[in-house]
Design an enzyme around this catalytic site. Structure first.
Site, PDB file in Angstrom:
ATOM      1  N   GLY A   1      52.148 -14.061 -18.286  1.00  0.00           N
ATOM      2  CA  GLY A   1      52.343 -13.504 -16.954  1.00  0.00           C
ATOM      3  C   GLY A   1      51.784 -14.383 -15.844  1.00  0.00           C
ATOM      4  O   GLY A   1      50.879 -15.203 -16.074  1.00  0.00           O
TER       5      GLY A   1
ATOM      6  N   ARG B   1      48.868 -10.088  -9.203  1.00  0.00           N
ATOM      7  CA  ARG B   1      48.039  -9.015  -8.671  1.00  0.00           C
ATOM      8  C   ARG B   1      46.546  -9.283  -8.837  1.00  0.00           C
ATOM      9  O   ARG B   1      45.728  -8.669  -8.177  1.00  0.00           O
ATOM     10  CB  ARG B   1      48.410  -7.682  -9.336  1.00  0.00           C
ATOM     11  CG  ARG B   1      49.696  -7.079  -8.811  1.00  0.00           C
ATOM     12  CD  ARG B   1      50.041  -5.790  -9.520  1.00  0.00           C
ATOM     13  NE  ARG B   1      50.543  -6.024 -10.868  1.00  0.00           N
ATOM     14  CZ  ARG B   1      50.833  -5.055 -11.735  1.00  0.00           C
ATOM     15  NH1 ARG B   1      50.653  -3.785 -11.399  1.00  0.00           N
ATOM     16  NH2 ARG B   1      51.316  -5.341 -12.932  1.00  0.00           N
TER      17      ARG B   1
ATOM     18  N   TYR C   1      49.229  -7.689 -26.282  1.00  0.00           N
ATOM     19  CA  TYR C   1      49.153  -8.309 -24.957  1.00  0.00           C
ATOM     20  C   TYR C   1      47.773  -8.913 -24.712  1.00  0.00           C
ATOM     21  O   TYR C   1      46.743  -8.336 -25.104  1.00  0.00           O
ATOM     22  CB  TYR C   1      49.469  -7.269 -23.871  1.00  0.00           C
ATOM     23  CG  TYR C   1      50.889  -6.770 -23.955  1.00  0.00           C
ATOM     24  CD1 TYR C   1      51.892  -7.337 -23.181  1.00  0.00           C
ATOM     25  CD2 TYR C   1      51.241  -5.760 -24.843  1.00  0.00           C
ATOM     26  CE1 TYR C   1      53.202  -6.899 -23.274  1.00  0.00           C
ATOM     27  CE2 TYR C   1      52.551  -5.312 -24.944  1.00  0.00           C
ATOM     28  CZ  TYR C   1      53.523  -5.884 -24.163  1.00  0.00           C
ATOM     29  OH  TYR C   1      54.831  -5.457 -24.273  1.00  0.00           O
TER      30      TYR C   1
ATOM     31  N   ASP D   1      46.151  -9.116 -22.030  1.00  0.00           N
ATOM     32  CA  ASP D   1      45.358  -8.481 -20.980  1.00  0.00           C
ATOM     33  C   ASP D   1      44.924  -7.064 -21.366  1.00  0.00           C
ATOM     34  O   ASP D   1      44.681  -6.225 -20.508  1.00  0.00           O
ATOM     35  CB  ASP D   1      46.134  -8.450 -19.658  1.00  0.00           C
ATOM     36  CG  ASP D   1      47.416  -7.648 -19.748  1.00  0.00           C
ATOM     37  OD1 ASP D   1      47.798  -7.231 -20.872  1.00  0.00           O
ATOM     38  OD2 ASP D   1      48.065  -7.427 -18.703  1.00  0.00           O
TER      39      ASP D   1
ATOM     40  N   ARG E   1      16.153 -18.929 -21.543  1.00  0.00           N
ATOM     41  CA  ARG E   1      17.369 -19.725 -21.435  1.00  0.00           C
ATOM     42  C   ARG E   1      17.754 -20.284 -22.800  1.00  0.00           C
ATOM     43  O   ARG E   1      16.993 -20.179 -23.774  1.00  0.00           O
ATOM     44  CB  ARG E   1      17.150 -20.837 -20.406  1.00  0.00           C
ATOM     45  CG  ARG E   1      16.995 -20.312 -18.975  1.00  0.00           C
ATOM     46  CD  ARG E   1      16.555 -21.418 -18.023  1.00  0.00           C
ATOM     47  NE  ARG E   1      17.499 -22.528 -18.002  1.00  0.00           N
ATOM     48  CZ  ARG E   1      17.246 -23.711 -17.453  1.00  0.00           C
ATOM     49  NH1 ARG E   1      16.059 -23.932 -16.883  1.00  0.00           N
ATOM     50  NH2 ARG E   1      18.148 -24.663 -17.466  1.00  0.00           N
TER      51      ARG E   1
ATOM     52  N   LYS F   1      12.939 -22.553 -21.731  1.00  0.00           N
ATOM     53  CA  LYS F   1      14.223 -23.212 -21.952  1.00  0.00           C
ATOM     54  C   LYS F   1      14.045 -24.241 -23.058  1.00  0.00           C
ATOM     55  O   LYS F   1      13.189 -25.115 -22.989  1.00  0.00           O
ATOM     56  CB  LYS F   1      14.687 -23.883 -20.647  1.00  0.00           C
ATOM     57  CG  LYS F   1      16.101 -24.465 -20.689  1.00  0.00           C
ATOM     58  CD  LYS F   1      16.176 -25.879 -21.198  1.00  0.00           C
ATOM     59  CE  LYS F   1      15.467 -26.856 -20.297  1.00  0.00           C
ATOM     60  NZ  LYS F   1      15.634 -28.269 -20.796  1.00  0.00           N
TER      61      LYS F   1
ATOM     62  N   TYR G   1       6.360 -22.058 -16.791  1.00  0.00           N
ATOM     63  CA  TYR G   1       7.607 -22.663 -17.225  1.00  0.00           C
ATOM     64  C   TYR G   1       7.349 -23.483 -18.482  1.00  0.00           C
ATOM     65  O   TYR G   1       6.526 -24.416 -18.475  1.00  0.00           O
ATOM     66  CB  TYR G   1       8.197 -23.564 -16.142  1.00  0.00           C
ATOM     67  CG  TYR G   1       9.404 -24.349 -16.639  1.00  0.00           C
ATOM     68  CD1 TYR G   1      10.587 -23.697 -16.967  1.00  0.00           C
ATOM     69  CD2 TYR G   1       9.343 -25.732 -16.800  1.00  0.00           C
ATOM     70  CE1 TYR G   1      11.683 -24.403 -17.441  1.00  0.00           C
ATOM     71  CE2 TYR G   1      10.436 -26.445 -17.270  1.00  0.00           C
ATOM     72  CZ  TYR G   1      11.609 -25.770 -17.593  1.00  0.00           C
ATOM     73  OH  TYR G   1      12.695 -26.472 -18.070  1.00  0.00           O
TER      74      TYR G   1
ATOM     75  N   ARG H   1      -8.472 -33.537 -13.279  1.00  0.00           N
ATOM     76  CA  ARG H   1      -8.457 -33.081 -11.896  1.00  0.00           C
ATOM     77  C   ARG H   1      -9.560 -33.801 -11.134  1.00  0.00           C
ATOM     78  O   ARG H   1     -10.510 -34.332 -11.728  1.00  0.00           O
ATOM     79  CB  ARG H   1      -8.661 -31.564 -11.821  1.00  0.00           C
ATOM     80  CG  ARG H   1     -10.003 -31.108 -12.352  1.00  0.00           C
ATOM     81  CD  ARG H   1     -10.057 -29.602 -12.511  1.00  0.00           C
ATOM     82  NE  ARG H   1     -11.379 -29.159 -12.956  1.00  0.00           N
ATOM     83  CZ  ARG H   1     -11.620 -28.061 -13.639  1.00  0.00           C
ATOM     84  NH1 ARG H   1     -10.623 -27.283 -14.012  1.00  0.00           N
ATOM     85  NH2 ARG H   1     -12.849 -27.720 -13.979  1.00  0.00           N
TER      86      ARG H   1
END
Length: 453
Positions: free
Chosen positions: A13, A17, A105, A107, A318, A336, A351, A425
């Site tokens: 299709g 729409r 179909y 969809d 993540r 992550k 982190y 430091r």
């Protein structure tokens, strides 16, 4: 002998729409393209081959349809001349001679294998065409299934239906199964003598009966037959998919305190006795083991959370995050491509990226693994039972040995041996009375600005 089956999926299709720059079957439900949901359902119906009829974005649609080991061949429908014409775009596949042909179909992403198997069983029981229908309280706009003595005698479109026929609430979904040995003959009989000059697949019902064939219908849940034509319907389908999957998980033993606020992906796996608090989002590739706790407002994607581990609130895992048994990643932390060892704690504002944290380690608030040099990523190794003081920066590549201590506020650029204490430091200096001088100077500047205003 096992019956052979070809599934023909219509996905050609123009999607006008949808008002989108891409085919609607590429739009995602639960972070998976609609077409992939359909192929998955077809595969579970014991279908060995798929003929995918494509048009717009043909290559992208074909790529998105690759699910598991299902054999997929694509067929281009160059003209849009109706559903019957679309099915015959796969003429070469049909001609190979399958026992069953399923037409569905791209969809209709909520469909499952149940109705497809029921339709195939109808063919095995002697029907030549089996239409999949659904019952609804709102049949307006749908073709009605007219049944007599157990056989489907017609699909009556609403504009042509009598008042009595409009009262029927068993409606046509568009999905059907066809006797594969007769399919080409039946399909070739579909004409286009109608107002639009198109070839309608629904004409198969009367065609099959006219040549002495048997036509029946099977029922499917209304939700499963929901099609998608625009963004509003896409949102509704997403809601329905989420509700169905949440219910399945809770029935299987997962606790969700406010299930309507939890959003799952198509492959989210959550084991029995896991607890999911409100407002949690799972991206693709998340696995949560038994007894894990996911606190509110956490986002988890491509990550594994082991038994008894705790995540959040307000945590982000993540891809590549792997939390071992009894570990914790607390509020406003991000992991992550990092492993958190058994019993290790990353409690606040931290982190952890491209890193391995050993069992029993404690990572202080505000700690950062500095994994990126502007071009490449580098790894940080943190040993078992280490203590990393608050607001420390670990500049990768770097290794912290087992049982080592890193003092708060340190910037660590070199490896720290096991059992060592590292301080990175500047030394603190004290200047008595200096604060009063600085304050007086600041106030004088402020007063001068106000006077000149």
């Amino acid at each position: 002998m096992e019956r052979t089956c070809l599934a023909i999926i219509l996905a050609a299709g123009d999607s006008t729409r949808m008002k989108s720059s891409k085919s609607k079957v590429l739009h995602a439900v639960a972070n998976r393209p609609m077409i992939a949901h359909v192929v998955d359902a077809v595969a579970k119906s014991d279908t060995s081959s798929v003929a995918l009829v494509v048009g717009r974005d043909a290559d992208d649609v074909a790529k998105a349809a690759q699910v598991g080991s299902v054999k997929i061949e694509t067929y281009l429908q160059k003209e849009r001349l109706g559903t019957g014409h679309a099915v015959l775009a796969a003429r070469d596949a049909i001609a190979r001679g399958y026992d069953d042909i399923i037409v569905t179909y791209g969809d209709v992403p909520l469909q499952t294998e149940g109705p497809l198997k029921a339709a195939r069983q109808g063919l095995a029981d002697g029907s030549d065409v089996v239409v999949i229908g659904f019952h609804t309280d709102k049949p307006t706009g749908y073709g009605r299934l007219l049944v007599k003595d157990g056989e489907l005698i017609a699909i009556r479109e609403e504009r042509e239906a009598t008042d009595a026929e409009r009262a029927v609430n068993w409606c046509n979904s568009g999905l059907m199964a066809i006797n594969g040995r007769k399919a080409l003959d039946l399909l070739s009989r579909i004409g286009n003598a109608n107002a639009k000059g198109e070839y309608y697949l629904t004409d198969l019902v009367e065609i099959a009966r006219s040549v002495g064939g048997r036509v029946t219908a099977v029922d499917a849940p209304e939700i499963e037959m929901t099609g998608c034509n625009n963004r509003a319907e896409l949102a509704m389908i997403e809601r329905l998919w989420q509700e169905r999957r949440r219910d399945e998980m809770m029935i299987s033993g997962v606790t969700m305190i406010a299930p309507e606020t939890v959003f799952l992906s198509y492959d989210t796996a959550i084991a029995q006795d896991a607890l999911i608090e409100p407002n949690v989002v799972f991206g693709p590739g998340a696995t949560i083991d038994s007894g894990a706790i996911i606190h509110a407002f956490s986002h988890i994607e491509g990550a594994h959370v082991s038994a008894g581990a705790i995540v959040g609130p307000f945590a982000r895992l993540r891809p590549g995050a792997d939390l071992a048994k009894g570990s914790k990643v607390g509020n406003f932390c991000e992991v992550k491509n990092g492993t958190i060892g058994e019993g290790a704690k990353v409690n606040h504002l931290t982190y952890i990226g491209d890193a391995k944290v050993g069992a029993g380690a404690n990572i202080g608030a505000g700690t950062i693994t500095c994994n990126y040099d502007g071009v490449n990523k580098h790894e940080t190794l943190i040993g078992a039972n280490t203590f990393i003081g608050s607001s420390s920066s670990l500049v990768a590549p770097v290794s912290i040995g087992d049982n080592a201590y890193v003092a708060a506020g340190s910037v660590i650029t070199a490896d720290v041996p096991a059992d060592a204490l590292a301080l990175g430091r500047a030394r603190q200096e004290l200047k008595p009375g200096r604060a009063s001088v600085l304050r007086a100077r600041a106030l004088a500047i402020k007063a001068a600005k106000k006077a000149n205003a």
